[in-house]
Scaffold this motif. Structure first.
Motif, PDB file in Angstrom:
ATOM      1  N   VAL A 171      -7.263  -3.909 -49.834  1.00 36.09           N
ATOM      2  CA  VAL A 171      -8.222  -4.720 -49.305  1.00 36.09           C
ATOM      3  C   VAL A 171      -9.733  -4.440 -49.417  1.00 36.09           C
ATOM      4  O   VAL A 171      -9.991  -3.065 -49.636  1.00 36.09           O
ATOM      5  N   HIS A 172     -10.358  -5.420 -49.706  1.00 32.95           N
ATOM      6  CA  HIS A 172     -11.876  -5.331 -49.855  1.00 32.95           C
ATOM      7  C   HIS A 172     -12.734  -6.204 -48.561  1.00 32.95           C
ATOM      8  O   HIS A 172     -12.228  -7.333 -48.584  1.00 32.95           O
ATOM      9  N   PRO A 173     -13.368  -5.590 -47.856  1.00 33.03           N
ATOM     10  CA  PRO A 173     -14.095  -6.008 -46.567  1.00 33.03           C
ATOM     11  C   PRO A 173     -15.135  -7.137 -46.966  1.00 33.03           C
ATOM     12  O   PRO A 173     -15.326  -8.081 -46.255  1.00 33.03           O
ATOM     13  N   PHE A 174     -15.858  -6.799 -48.107  1.00 36.28           N
ATOM     14  CA  PHE A 174     -16.990  -7.775 -48.236  1.00 36.28           C
ATOM     15  C   PHE A 174     -17.845  -7.832 -46.957  1.00 36.28           C
ATOM     16  O   PHE A 174     -18.276  -6.710 -46.582  1.00 36.28           O
ATOM     17  N   ASP A 181     -12.848  -0.786 -46.653  1.00 33.96           N
ATOM     18  CA  ASP A 181     -12.208  -0.815 -48.022  1.00 33.96           C
ATOM     19  C   ASP A 181     -11.192   0.106 -48.199  1.00 33.96           C
ATOM     20  O   ASP A 181     -11.215   1.426 -47.693  1.00 33.96           O
ATOM     21  N   ASP A 182     -10.066  -0.266 -48.687  1.00 32.01           N
ATOM     22  CA  ASP A 182      -8.844   0.421 -48.979  1.00 32.01           C
ATOM     23  C   ASP A 182      -8.108  -0.185 -49.967  1.00 32.01           C
ATOM     24  O   ASP A 182      -7.340  -0.746 -49.968  1.00 32.01           O
ATOM     25  N   PHE A 183      -8.492   0.184 -51.037  1.00 35.13           N
ATOM     26  CA  PHE A 183      -7.970  -0.393 -52.444  1.00 35.13           C
ATOM     27  C   PHE A 183      -7.764   0.895 -53.338  1.00 35.13           C
ATOM     28  O   PHE A 183      -8.417   1.990 -53.370  1.00 35.13           O
ATOM     29  N   ALA A 184      -6.841   1.036 -54.271  1.00 40.31           N
ATOM     30  CA  ALA A 184      -6.444   1.824 -55.083  1.00 40.31           C
ATOM     31  C   ALA A 184      -5.544   1.126 -56.061  1.00 40.31           C
ATOM     32  O   ALA A 184      -5.136   0.066 -56.243  1.00 40.31           O
ATOM     33  N   THR A 214       9.688  -2.463 -55.135  1.00 41.66           N
ATOM     34  CA  THR A 214       9.038  -1.173 -54.471  1.00 41.66           C
ATOM     35  C   THR A 214       7.973  -1.164 -54.062  1.00 41.66           C
ATOM     36  O   THR A 214       6.753  -1.460 -54.671  1.00 41.66           O
ATOM     37  N   VAL A 215       7.552  -0.699 -52.762  1.00 39.15           N
ATOM     38  CA  VAL A 215       6.422  -0.561 -52.440  1.00 39.15           C
ATOM     39  C   VAL A 215       5.507   0.599 -52.856  1.00 39.15           C
ATOM     40  O   VAL A 215       5.949   1.686 -52.791  1.00 39.15           O
ATOM     41  N   PHE A 216       4.455   0.282 -53.170  1.00 38.79           N
ATOM     42  CA  PHE A 216       3.426   1.354 -53.910  1.00 38.79           C
ATOM     43  C   PHE A 216       2.131   1.653 -53.103  1.00 38.79           C
ATOM     44  O   PHE A 216       1.570   2.659 -53.141  1.00 38.79           O
ATOM     45  N   ARG A 217       1.903   0.688 -52.140  1.00 39.77           N
ATOM     46  CA  ARG A 217       0.756   0.869 -51.191  1.00 39.77           C
ATOM     47  C   ARG A 217       0.934   0.273 -49.914  1.00 39.77           C
ATOM     48  O   ARG A 217       1.567  -0.735 -49.714  1.00 39.77           O
ATOM     49  N   THR A 218       0.318   0.908 -48.929  1.00 44.59           N
ATOM     50  CA  THR A 218       0.209  -0.041 -47.410  1.00 44.59           C
ATOM     51  C   THR A 218      -1.157   0.181 -46.885  1.00 44.59           C
ATOM     52  O   THR A 218      -1.833   1.402 -47.322  1.00 44.59           O
TER      53      THR A 218
END
Length: 264
Positions: A171-174, A181-184, A214-218
């Motif tokens: 996620v990017h909030p702008f 911001d929760d991005f990788a 396959t889930v890599f991020r939540t």
């Protein structure tokens, strides 16, 4: 193909495009990249629809996007919605810089703008160290705070190795005050030049991002408004390696077999 036509049409939740025809459905897709900051003509994608796939490419002769107002960038993109204010206003999705103004007003299109669901794209990418391909969802900014982003897959060619690639997701909030911001970009053991399925399971309580199931991020905090899809391949000319003829001759590509809703 089943396509939504208006913001509130329930077909948004059942939309799937498998590109079975000979061209894009222009009631769903805009074949240009953020045209309000440039123009439809200047930001037009180079693309073709054949073999039940959308082929987005950047040939050598394709020009720069917004060359007088942005770092050197070439892009071929389609987006499933567009919204802007009048010429001279600051209303429009993902402004290229702070204070950017609309150069070409766009008729509003809510082609495919779901709010929650399990969404997926089956695609392959042809990249070098100077190119990138991505699929992300953004608010149409019909209200200023509806501007957040859910990035499902972002792959820079420089991250690609024989063992896999770094796939950006999150996620990017702008300017959405609700979001953080929760991005990788976790490394995913896939060959991105082959077809793989990139997906997001987006609910009011969060989102999970997966590759081939396959889930890599939540993430826990997500946008809660309708969002359009942005599907794009980019080339960054200032990352060119002098004397590298193979890189210079390469045509970046994103080939999409299908995109849409698995579960509403």
């Amino acid at each position: 193909m089943t396509a939504g036509r208006t913001q509130d049409d329930p077909a948004h939740q059942g939309f799937v495009d498998d590109f079975a025809g000979s061209d894009l459905d222009l009631s769903v897709w805009v074949p240009a990249y953020l045209p309000q900051w440039s123009s439809r003509a200047a930001s037009a994608a180079t693309y073709a629809v054949h073999d039940s796939c959308l082929h987005l490419i950047i040939p050598a002769e394709q020009g720069l996007w917004c060359p007088d107002d942005h770092d050197p960038l070439r892009v071929s993109a389609v987006q499933s919605g567009v919204f802007s204010g009048p010429v001279g206003s600051r209303v429009g999705q993902q402004p290229l810089r702070e204070g950017a103004v609309v150069r070409e007003a766009q008729p509003a299109l809510w082609g495919w703008t779901p709010r929650f669901g399990r969404l997926e794209m089956r695609a392959r990418m042809e990249l070098t160290s100077r190119s990138m391909a991505a699929w992300w969802l953004v608010g149409l900014e019909d209200r200023p705070d509806r501007c957040g982003e859910l990035c499902v897959a972002e792959v820079f060619g420089e991250s690609v190795t024989d063992a896999g690639a770094a796939v950006g997701m999150g996620v990017h909030p702008f300017r959405d005050p609700r979001l953080v911001d929760d991005f990788a970009a976790p490394r995913v053991p896939v060959d991105v030049s082959e077809f793989h399925t990139y997906s997001v399971d987006w609910t009011p309580d969060g989102a999970s991002f997966a590759v081939d199931g396959t889930v890599f991020r939540t993430v826990d905090v997500v946008p809660d408004y309708p969002m359009q899809s942005m599907v794009a391949v980019f080339d960054f000319p200032d990352r060119a390696v002098p004397g590298d003829r193979e890189q210079a001759a390469h045509v970046p590509a994103l080939v999409v077999d299908r995109i849409g809703v698995v579960r509403g």
